[in-house]
Design a protein around this motif. Structure first.
Motif, mmCIF file in Angstrom:
data_model
loop_
_atom_site.group_PDB
_atom_site.id
_atom_site.type_symbol
_atom_site.label_atom_id
_atom_site.label_comp_id
_atom_site.label_asym_id
_atom_site.label_seq_id
_atom_site.Cartn_x
_atom_site.Cartn_y
_atom_site.Cartn_z
ATOM 1 N N LYS A 69 3.398 9.462 1.186
ATOM 2 C CA LYS A 69 4.186 8.642 1.802
ATOM 3 C C LYS A 69 4.739 7.323 0.703
ATOM 4 N N GLY A 70 5.573 6.725 1.233
ATOM 5 C CA GLY A 70 6.261 5.711 0.563
ATOM 6 C C GLY A 70 5.399 4.260 0.217
ATOM 7 N N LEU A 71 5.760 3.360 -0.332
ATOM 8 C CA LEU A 71 5.385 2.095 -0.490
ATOM 9 C C LEU A 71 5.502 1.199 1.042
ATOM 10 N N GLU A 72 4.461 0.465 1.253
ATOM 11 C CA GLU A 72 4.583 -0.201 2.350
ATOM 12 C C GLU A 72 4.282 -1.678 2.245
ATOM 13 N N TYR A 80 -4.103 0.859 -2.206
ATOM 14 C CA TYR A 80 -3.606 -0.706 -2.346
ATOM 15 C C TYR A 80 -3.506 -1.557 -3.480
ATOM 16 N N ALA A 106 -4.871 4.434 2.092
ATOM 17 C CA ALA A 106 -4.017 4.578 1.263
ATOM 18 C C ALA A 106 -4.622 3.946 -0.124
ATOM 19 N N ARG A 156 0.880 -1.171 0.037
ATOM 20 C CA ARG A 156 0.004 -0.082 -0.154
ATOM 21 C C ARG A 156 0.957 1.201 0.051
ATOM 22 N N GLN A 157 0.342 2.597 -0.305
ATOM 23 C CA GLN A 157 1.061 3.664 -0.380
ATOM 24 C C GLN A 157 0.011 4.559 0.361
#
Length: 120
Positions: A45-48, A95, A93, A40-41
């Motif tokens: 923010k960055g990718l998680e 997804y 986010a 997710r992002q």
């Protein structure tokens, strides 16, 4: 050509469970050495990485999300599903469902992403 497509409700309320499904075409989710991920992002923010379910049914989750996360699959429909419980606005986010090929150690196919918003 492998394609991944996310689907699910775009809006959920705080404390509810976010459920997203990824439908895979052009290849089987049981093919050896492929791992099916959710990433997710959040906005700005960055990718998680959230977690995966493997070709063999093995799962692994991010330690920070493990308590609230479950990933399952339906081989008859060639789909895998994310359940994220007790959501808060911080779970808002985009997804993505993503395929990882262990032989190449790469994320090689991505879905287009789906917006998941947590709001009352």
């Amino acid at each position: 050509q492998v394609q991944l497509q996310e689907s699910g409700p775009g809006l959920v309320k705080p404390s509810q469970t976010l459920v997203l499904t990824c439908t895979v075409s052009g290849g089987s989710i049981t093919t050896n050495y492929y791992y099916w991920n959710w990433i997710r992002q959040p906005p700005g923010k960055g990718l998680e990485w959230i977690g995966y379910i493997g070709y063999n049914g093995v799962t692994d989750y991010s330690p920070s999300l493990k308590r609230r996360t479950s990933i399952s699959k339906d081989t008859s429909k060639n789909q895998f599903t994310l359940q994220l419980s007790s959501v808060t606005p911080e779970d808002t986010a985009v997804y993505y469902c993503v395929r990882y090929y262990s032989d190449y150690r790469s994320y090689d196919y991505w879905g287009q992403g789906t917006q998941g918003t947590v709001s009352s």
